[in-house]
Design a protein around this motif. Structure first.
Motif, PDB file in Angstrom:
ATOM      1  N   LYS A   8       7.908  11.904  25.022  1.00 39.18           N
ATOM      2  CA  LYS A   8       8.219  11.439  23.669  1.00 39.18           C
ATOM      3  C   LYS A   8       9.737  11.464  23.441  1.00 39.18           C
ATOM      4  CE  LYS A   8       3.969  13.452  21.746  1.00 39.18           C
ATOM      5  NZ  LYS A   8       3.410  14.480  20.824  1.00 39.18           N
ATOM      6  N   PRO A   9      10.267  10.660  22.528  1.00 41.28           N
ATOM      7  CA  PRO A   9      11.691  10.770  22.178  1.00 41.28           C
ATOM      8  C   PRO A   9      12.007  12.188  21.722  1.00 41.28           C
ATOM      9  CG  PRO A   9      10.759   8.752  21.275  1.00 41.28           C
ATOM     10  CD  PRO A   9       9.610   9.534  21.836  1.00 41.28           C
ATOM     11  N   GLY A  10      13.065  12.753  22.269  1.00 42.57           N
ATOM     12  CA  GLY A  10      13.427  14.122  21.962  1.00 42.57           C
ATOM     13  C   GLY A  10      12.756  15.145  22.851  1.00 42.57           C
ATOM     14  N   GLY A  11      11.791  14.709  23.663  1.00 37.29           N
ATOM     15  CA  GLY A  11      11.079  15.612  24.548  1.00 37.29           C
ATOM     16  C   GLY A  11      11.877  15.929  25.804  1.00 37.29           C
ATOM     17  N   TYR A  12      11.444  16.962  26.508  1.00 35.20           N
ATOM     18  CA  TYR A  12      12.152  17.439  27.700  1.00 35.20           C
ATOM     19  C   TYR A  12      11.449  17.003  28.981  1.00 35.20           C
ATOM     20  CZ  TYR A  12      15.527  20.536  25.429  1.00 35.20           C
ATOM     21  OH  TYR A  12      16.580  21.033  24.698  1.00 35.20           O
ATOM     22  N   VAL A  13      12.265  16.672  29.982  1.00 31.68           N
ATOM     23  CA  VAL A  13      11.774  16.419  31.334  1.00 31.68           C
ATOM     24  C   VAL A  13      12.522  17.352  32.278  1.00 31.68           C
ATOM     25  CG1 VAL A  13      11.399  14.743  33.163  1.00 31.68           C
ATOM     26  CG2 VAL A  13      11.344  13.992  30.772  1.00 31.68           C
ATOM     27  N   PHE A  14      11.767  18.086  33.085  1.00 30.48           N
ATOM     28  CA  PHE A  14      12.345  19.055  34.021  1.00 30.48           C
ATOM     29  C   PHE A  14      12.099  18.605  35.463  1.00 30.48           C
ATOM     30  CE2 PHE A  14      11.365  21.394  30.166  1.00 30.48           C
ATOM     31  CZ  PHE A  14      12.493  22.177  29.973  1.00 30.48           C
ATOM     32  N   PHE A  15      13.140  18.697  36.272  1.00 34.08           N
ATOM     33  CA  PHE A  15      13.031  18.366  37.684  1.00 34.08           C
ATOM     34  C   PHE A  15      13.522  19.542  38.527  1.00 34.08           C
ATOM     35  CE2 PHE A  15      13.998  14.313  35.528  1.00 34.08           C
ATOM     36  CZ  PHE A  15      12.930  13.534  35.943  1.00 34.08           C
ATOM     37  N   SER A  16      12.953  19.679  39.723  1.00 34.28           N
ATOM     38  CA  SER A  16      13.544  20.571  40.714  1.00 34.28           C
ATOM     39  C   SER A  16      13.416  19.914  42.075  1.00 34.28           C
ATOM     40  CB  SER A  16      12.869  21.946  40.717  1.00 34.28           C
ATOM     41  OG  SER A  16      11.567  21.864  41.247  1.00 34.28           O
ATOM     42  N   THR A  17      14.446  20.079  42.888  1.00 34.00           N
ATOM     43  CA  THR A  17      14.441  19.488  44.224  1.00 34.00           C
ATOM     44  C   THR A  17      15.487  20.202  45.077  1.00 34.00           C
ATOM     45  OG1 THR A  17      14.460  17.383  45.434  1.00 34.00           O
ATOM     46  CG2 THR A  17      16.041  17.616  43.622  1.00 34.00           C
ATOM     47  N   ILE A  18      15.865  19.596  46.200  1.00 36.87           N
ATOM     48  CA  ILE A  18      16.793  20.222  47.140  1.00 36.87           C
ATOM     49  C   ILE A  18      18.000  19.326  47.351  1.00 36.87           C
ATOM     50  CG2 ILE A  18      17.064  21.185  49.460  1.00 36.87           C
ATOM     51  CD1 ILE A  18      14.031  21.548  49.556  1.00 36.87           C
ATOM     52  N   ASN A  19      19.181  19.927  47.331  1.00 38.42           N
ATOM     53  CA  ASN A  19      20.430  19.211  47.553  1.00 38.42           C
ATOM     54  C   ASN A  19      20.480  18.663  48.979  1.00 38.42           C
ATOM     55  OD1 ASN A  19      23.075  18.275  47.276  1.00 38.42           O
ATOM     56  ND2 ASN A  19      23.742  20.109  46.197  1.00 38.42           N
ATOM     57  N   ARG A  20      21.360  17.682  49.198  1.00 32.19           N
ATOM     58  CA  ARG A  20      21.548  17.109  50.535  1.00 32.19           C
ATOM     59  C   ARG A  20      22.975  17.367  51.000  1.00 32.19           C
ATOM     60  NH1 ARG A  20      20.865  12.303  49.398  1.00 32.19           N
ATOM     61  NH2 ARG A  20      22.884  11.334  49.839  1.00 32.19           N
ATOM     62  N   ASN A  21      23.145  18.396  51.800  1.00 35.46           N
ATOM     63  CA  ASN A  21      24.437  18.748  52.373  1.00 35.46           C
ATOM     64  C   ASN A  21      24.187  19.673  53.569  1.00 35.46           C
ATOM     65  OD1 ASN A  21      24.032  21.415  51.357  1.00 35.46           O
ATOM     66  ND2 ASN A  21      24.891  20.805  49.387  1.00 35.46           N
ATOM     67  N   ALA A  22      25.247  20.075  54.243  1.00 40.81           N
ATOM     68  CA  ALA A  22      25.098  20.898  55.445  1.00 40.81           C
ATOM     69  C   ALA A  22      24.455  22.253  55.137  1.00 40.81           C
ATOM     70  CB  ALA A  22      26.457  21.094  56.111  1.00 40.81           C
ATOM     71  N   LYS A  23      24.839  22.856  54.019  1.00 37.68           N
ATOM     72  CA  LYS A  23      24.283  24.157  53.666  1.00 37.68           C
ATOM     73  C   LYS A  23      22.785  24.046  53.383  1.00 37.68           C
ATOM     74  CE  LYS A  23      24.707  27.999  50.372  1.00 37.68           C
ATOM     75  NZ  LYS A  23      25.409  28.518  49.163  1.00 37.68           N
ATOM     76  N   ALA A  24      22.390  23.001  52.652  1.00 34.65           N
ATOM     77  CA  ALA A  24      20.974  22.807  52.347  1.00 34.65           C
ATOM     78  C   ALA A  24      20.183  22.575  53.629  1.00 34.65           C
ATOM     79  CB  ALA A  24      20.795  21.644  51.388  1.00 34.65           C
ATOM     80  N   PHE A  25      20.738  21.823  54.560  1.00 35.04           N
ATOM     81  CA  PHE A  25      20.062  21.603  55.840  1.00 35.04           C
ATOM     82  C   PHE A  25      19.867  22.924  56.576  1.00 35.04           C
ATOM     83  CE2 PHE A  25      20.359  20.878  60.450  1.00 35.04           C
ATOM     84  CZ  PHE A  25      19.227  20.085  60.632  1.00 35.04           C
ATOM     85  N   LEU A  26      20.907  23.742  56.572  1.00 34.10           N
ATOM     86  CA  LEU A  26      20.846  25.023  57.272  1.00 34.10           C
ATOM     87  C   LEU A  26      19.857  25.980  56.620  1.00 34.10           C
ATOM     88  CD1 LEU A  26      22.027  26.817  59.512  1.00 34.10           C
ATOM     89  CD2 LEU A  26      23.778  27.549  57.885  1.00 34.10           C
ATOM     90  N   PHE A  27      19.902  26.075  55.283  1.00 32.23           N
ATOM     91  CA  PHE A  27      19.072  27.051  54.575  1.00 32.23           C
ATOM     92  C   PHE A  27      17.648  26.552  54.344  1.00 32.23           C
ATOM     93  CE2 PHE A  27      21.762  30.560  52.832  1.00 32.23           C
ATOM     94  CZ  PHE A  27      22.931  30.226  53.497  1.00 32.23           C
ATOM     95  N   ALA A  28      17.507  25.335  53.803  1.00 32.82           N
ATOM     96  CA  ALA A  28      16.199  24.853  53.355  1.00 32.82           C
ATOM     97  C   ALA A  28      15.340  24.301  54.488  1.00 32.82           C
ATOM     98  CB  ALA A  28      16.367  23.780  52.287  1.00 32.82           C
ATOM     99  N   ILE A  29      15.976  23.805  55.559  1.00 30.83           N
ATOM    100  CA  ILE A  29      15.201  23.240  56.656  1.00 30.83           C
ATOM    101  C   ILE A  29      15.223  24.163  57.875  1.00 30.83           C
ATOM    102  CG2 ILE A  29      14.976  21.308  58.255  1.00 30.83           C
ATOM    103  CD1 ILE A  29      15.910  19.458  56.042  1.00 30.83           C
ATOM    104  N   VAL A  30      16.395  24.378  58.438  1.00 29.70           N
ATOM    105  CA  VAL A  30      16.479  25.222  59.632  1.00 29.70           C
ATOM    106  C   VAL A  30      16.019  26.646  59.320  1.00 29.70           C
ATOM    107  CG1 VAL A  30      18.000  26.197  61.390  1.00 29.70           C
ATOM    108  CG2 VAL A  30      18.338  23.836  60.616  1.00 29.70           C
ATOM    109  N   GLY A  31      16.581  27.239  58.272  1.00 30.00           N
ATOM    110  CA  GLY A  31      16.255  28.618  57.933  1.00 30.00           C
ATOM    111  C   GLY A  31      14.822  28.801  57.479  1.00 30.00           C
ATOM    112  N   ALA A  32      14.414  28.036  56.456  1.00 28.85           N
ATOM    113  CA  ALA A  32      13.097  28.228  55.847  1.00 28.85           C
ATOM    114  C   ALA A  32      11.954  27.786  56.747  1.00 28.85           C
ATOM    115  CB  ALA A  32      13.026  27.480  54.517  1.00 28.85           C
ATOM    116  N   GLU A  33      12.164  26.701  57.533  1.00 24.84           N
ATOM    117  CA  GLU A  33      11.069  26.144  58.322  1.00 24.84           C
ATOM    118  C   GLU A  33      11.047  26.620  59.774  1.00 24.84           C
ATOM    119  OE1 GLU A  33      10.808  21.880  57.926  1.00 24.84           O
ATOM    120  OE2 GLU A  33      11.197  21.941  55.767  1.00 24.84           O
ATOM    121  N   TYR A  34      12.224  26.866  60.359  1.00 25.70           N
ATOM    122  CA  TYR A  34      12.275  27.149  61.795  1.00 25.70           C
ATOM    123  C   TYR A  34      12.633  28.599  62.127  1.00 25.70           C
ATOM    124  CZ  TYR A  34      11.888  22.140  62.499  1.00 25.70           C
ATOM    125  OH  TYR A  34      11.420  20.853  62.499  1.00 25.70           O
TER     126      TYR A  34
END
Length: 235
Positions: free
Chosen positions: A145-171
């Motif tokens: 609705k007008p005036g209503g809130y929309v919330f998003f969450s996701t993962i950044n795209r950079n070297a640190k995110a690759f290291l932490f969110a993919i290499v670190g968390a998954e491997y």
């Protein structure tokens, strides 16, 4: 992007294969259970949920949707992963959660059906799994609705995110199944902010989410270099 084709069959299959483990707090979904109180508290602090009509886009097995209903919201969770939705529905029955329903429908299709129908829309940990995230953002903006809130969450795209969110968390730490995230699909905050502005959403607040693997502790901070959340409001 049409109302039906903004999905990746491989992504749906990936999460469908794990559907029976959504509510196992020691499974691959443990991180979602651990961060849920943070996400829920942050959302509720900005847009108090009690008495609100809320849409959770990409709800999966219903971890966030269920908790928002327990805050007194009237929640609709939507997803295109059939098995995950069945798990969400079963959990709601077993846990006697009132005020939550689930539907297998895309955000784009629901935006055509029910524009401007929700006080709050959440889309968490989902944008990095679809071919056209801007289409989902546009649909979320149409649904609130007008005036209503929309919330998003996701993962950044950079070297640190690759290291932490993919290499670190998954491997390294094996917190997530290998292949959960693809680096090319990750989204920089500036890109997500641009999608929001184009859709008529005004950026209100950005927060980062950090994790200490030794203490297994998550917290919100100003550091958006890896995981981050955006709070937006419709003009």
């Amino acid at each position: 992007m049409s109302t039906t084709d903004n999905f990746d069959p491989a992504e749906l299959a990936k999460f469908s294969d794990l559907a029976h483990r959504w509510w196992d707090t020691e499974s691959e979904f443990r991180p979602l259970h651990q961060i849920n109180p943070l996400r829920l508290g942050w959302i509720d602090s900005l847009a108090p949920l009690s008495g609100k009509r809320v849409l959770d886009v990409g709800c999966g097995g219903g971890i966030l949707a269920d908790s928002m209903a327990r805050k007194g919201a009237d929640v609709l969770g939507i997803d295109l992963a059939t098995k995950a939705l069945k798990v969400a529905q079963l959990h709601a029955l077993e846990a006697c959660t009132e005020g939550v329903q689930y539907r297998e429908v895309s955000a784009e299709a629901l935006a055509v059906e029910q524009p401007g129908s929700f006080d709050v829309v959440t889309c968490m940990e989902m944008l990095e799994h679809v071919p056209d995230p801007s289409s989902v953002v546009k649909a979320c903006a149409a649904l609130v609705k007008p005036g209503g809130y929309v919330f998003f969450s996701t993962i950044n795209r950079n070297a640190k995110a690759f290291l932490f969110a993919i290499v670190g968390a998954e491997y390294v730490l094996n917190m997530l199944p290998r292949g959960t995230h693809e680096y090319a699909k990750l989204i920089r905050p500036s890109e997500l902010a641009a999608y929001c502005r184009a859709a008529g959403l005004n950026l209100q607040l950005t927060r980062g989410m950090e994790y200490n693997p030794l203490t297994r502790h998550y917290w919100l901070s100003a550091d958006t270099s890896v995981n981050y959340l955006l709070a937006t409001q419709k003009y």
